[in-house]
Design a protein around this motif. Structure first.
Motif, PDB file in Angstrom:
ATOM      1  N   LEU A 172       0.819  -1.209   0.000  1.00 37.46           N
ATOM      2  CA  LEU A 172       0.000   0.000   0.000  1.00 37.46           C
ATOM      3  C   LEU A 172       0.854   1.262   0.000  1.00 37.46           C
ATOM      4  O   LEU A 172       0.516   2.251  -0.643  1.00 37.46           O
ATOM      5  N   LEU A 173       1.952   1.225   0.724  1.00 42.61           N
ATOM      6  CA  LEU A 173       2.795   2.412   0.829  1.00 42.61           C
ATOM      7  C   LEU A 173       3.738   2.599  -0.356  1.00 42.61           C
ATOM      8  O   LEU A 173       3.974   3.723  -0.798  1.00 42.61           O
ATOM      9  N   PHE A 174       4.299   1.510  -0.851  1.00 38.52           N
ATOM     10  CA  PHE A 174       5.364   1.613  -1.846  1.00 38.52           C
ATOM     11  C   PHE A 174       5.049   0.920  -3.171  1.00 38.52           C
ATOM     12  O   PHE A 174       5.835   1.002  -4.098  1.00 38.52           O
ATOM     13  N   GLU A 219      -2.665  -2.510  -6.851  1.00 39.10           N
ATOM     14  CA  GLU A 219      -4.066  -2.871  -7.106  1.00 39.10           C
ATOM     15  C   GLU A 219      -4.482  -4.066  -6.255  1.00 39.10           C
ATOM     16  O   GLU A 219      -5.567  -4.082  -5.673  1.00 39.10           O
ATOM     17  N   ASP A 220      -3.618  -5.071  -6.165  1.00 40.37           N
ATOM     18  CA  ASP A 220      -3.909  -6.254  -5.351  1.00 40.37           C
ATOM     19  C   ASP A 220      -4.073  -5.890  -3.879  1.00 40.37           C
ATOM     20  O   ASP A 220      -4.969  -6.400  -3.196  1.00 40.37           O
ATOM     21  N   ALA A 221      -3.221  -5.009  -3.381  1.00 37.76           N
ATOM     22  CA  ALA A 221      -3.285  -4.611  -1.974  1.00 37.76           C
ATOM     23  C   ALA A 221      -4.588  -3.860  -1.683  1.00 37.76           C
ATOM     24  O   ALA A 221      -5.257  -4.132  -0.673  1.00 37.76           O
ATOM     25  N   VAL A 222      -4.967  -2.939  -2.557  1.00 41.21           N
ATOM     26  CA  VAL A 222      -6.219  -2.198  -2.360  1.00 41.21           C
ATOM     27  C   VAL A 222      -7.395  -3.160  -2.448  1.00 41.21           C
ATOM     28  O   VAL A 222      -8.329  -3.095  -1.633  1.00 41.21           O
ATOM     29  N   HIS A 223      -7.358  -4.078  -3.390  1.00 36.70           N
ATOM     30  CA  HIS A 223      -8.397  -5.100  -3.517  1.00 36.70           C
ATOM     31  C   HIS A 223      -8.538  -5.884  -2.218  1.00 36.70           C
ATOM     32  O   HIS A 223      -9.639  -6.079  -1.710  1.00 36.70           O
ATOM     33  N   CYS A 246     -15.329  -6.271   3.746  1.00 39.57           N
ATOM     34  CA  CYS A 246     -16.599  -6.877   3.320  1.00 39.57           C
ATOM     35  C   CYS A 246     -17.224  -6.208   2.102  1.00 39.57           C
ATOM     36  O   CYS A 246     -18.437  -6.266   1.914  1.00 39.57           O
ATOM     37  N   ALA A 247     -16.418  -5.563   1.290  1.00 43.23           N
ATOM     38  CA  ALA A 247     -16.924  -4.998   0.039  1.00 43.23           C
ATOM     39  C   ALA A 247     -16.809  -6.053  -1.057  1.00 43.23           C
ATOM     40  O   ALA A 247     -15.931  -6.915  -1.018  1.00 43.23           O
ATOM     41  N   THR A 248     -17.690  -5.974  -2.021  1.00 42.26           N
ATOM     42  CA  THR A 248     -17.590  -6.792  -3.220  1.00 42.26           C
ATOM     43  C   THR A 248     -16.792  -5.977  -4.226  1.00 42.26           C
ATOM     44  O   THR A 248     -17.145  -4.837  -4.517  1.00 42.26           O
ATOM     45  N   VAL A 249     -15.706  -6.544  -4.727  1.00 46.35           N
ATOM     46  CA  VAL A 249     -14.803  -5.801  -5.595  1.00 46.35           C
ATOM     47  C   VAL A 249     -14.727  -6.466  -6.969  1.00 46.35           C
ATOM     48  O   VAL A 249     -14.513  -7.667  -7.065  1.00 46.35           O
ATOM     49  N   THR A 250     -14.901  -5.649  -7.999  1.00 47.03           N
ATOM     50  CA  THR A 250     -14.770  -6.111  -9.375  1.00 47.03           C
ATOM     51  C   THR A 250     -13.559  -5.427  -9.989  1.00 47.03           C
ATOM     52  O   THR A 250     -13.437  -4.211  -9.926  1.00 47.03           O
ATOM     53  N   LYS A 281      -5.993  -1.617 -18.968  1.00 44.70           N
ATOM     54  CA  LYS A 281      -4.863  -1.703 -18.044  1.00 44.70           C
ATOM     55  C   LYS A 281      -4.796  -0.450 -17.183  1.00 44.70           C
ATOM     56  O   LYS A 281      -3.767   0.185 -17.052  1.00 44.70           O
ATOM     57  N   SER A 282      -5.911  -0.091 -16.577  1.00 45.46           N
ATOM     58  CA  SER A 282      -5.978   1.146 -15.798  1.00 45.46           C
ATOM     59  C   SER A 282      -5.970   0.917 -14.295  1.00 45.46           C
ATOM     60  O   SER A 282      -5.937   1.876 -13.536  1.00 45.46           O
ATOM     61  N   ALA A 283      -6.016  -0.321 -13.854  1.00 43.32           N
ATOM     62  CA  ALA A 283      -6.030  -0.672 -12.427  1.00 43.32           C
ATOM     63  C   ALA A 283      -7.264  -0.120 -11.723  1.00 43.32           C
ATOM     64  O   ALA A 283      -7.219   0.228 -10.555  1.00 43.32           O
ATOM     65  N   ASP A 284      -8.394  -0.060 -12.432  1.00 41.44           N
ATOM     66  CA  ASP A 284      -9.635   0.410 -11.833  1.00 41.44           C
ATOM     67  C   ASP A 284     -10.341  -0.730 -11.117  1.00 41.44           C
ATOM     68  O   ASP A 284     -10.405  -1.849 -11.623  1.00 41.44           O
ATOM     69  N   LEU A 285     -10.862  -0.398  -9.947  1.00 38.60           N
ATOM     70  CA  LEU A 285     -11.646  -1.340  -9.169  1.00 38.60           C
ATOM     71  C   LEU A 285     -13.022  -0.738  -8.914  1.00 38.60           C
ATOM     72  O   LEU A 285     -13.141   0.463  -8.666  1.00 38.60           O
ATOM     73  N   LEU A 286     -14.043  -1.562  -8.964  1.00 43.60           N
ATOM     74  CA  LEU A 286     -15.385  -1.146  -8.586  1.00 43.60           C
ATOM     75  C   LEU A 286     -15.694  -1.816  -7.267  1.00 43.60           C
ATOM     76  O   LEU A 286     -15.738  -3.048  -7.190  1.00 43.60           O
ATOM     77  N   ALA A 287     -15.877  -1.013  -6.226  1.00 45.11           N
ATOM     78  CA  ALA A 287     -16.177  -1.553  -4.899  1.00 45.11           C
ATOM     79  C   ALA A 287     -17.631  -1.288  -4.573  1.00 45.11           C
ATOM     80  O   ALA A 287     -18.118  -0.173  -4.729  1.00 45.11           O
ATOM     81  N   GLU A 288     -18.316  -2.330  -4.115  1.00 47.89           N
ATOM     82  CA  GLU A 288     -19.720  -2.215  -3.729  1.00 47.89           C
ATOM     83  C   GLU A 288     -19.842  -2.682  -2.283  1.00 47.89           C
ATOM     84  O   GLU A 288     -19.337  -3.737  -1.918  1.00 47.89           O
TER      85      GLU A 288
END
Length: 54
Positions: free
Chosen positions: A9-11, A18-22, A29-33, A42-49
């Protein structure tokens, strides 16, 4: 036990970050896509619900 996640997350950049934020969002307990997997980008976008909120 939290050191690898904290370091990413820091470095981290790119996929490791992206994996760390996921992982943090899933632990909260969020659902992440991963939108890159859905749209082939290849934008490293995540959708969190969380409940009905996006």
């Amino acid at each position: 036990m939290a050191d690898p996640l904290r370091d990413s997350l820091l470095f981290g950049t790119g996929r490791p970050l992206e994996d760390a934020v996921h992982d943090v969002l899933v632990a909260a307990c969020a659902t992440v896509t991963r939108l890159d997997d859905v749209y082939g980008t290849k934008s490293a976008d995540l959708l969190a619900e969380y409940a009905p909120t996006r």
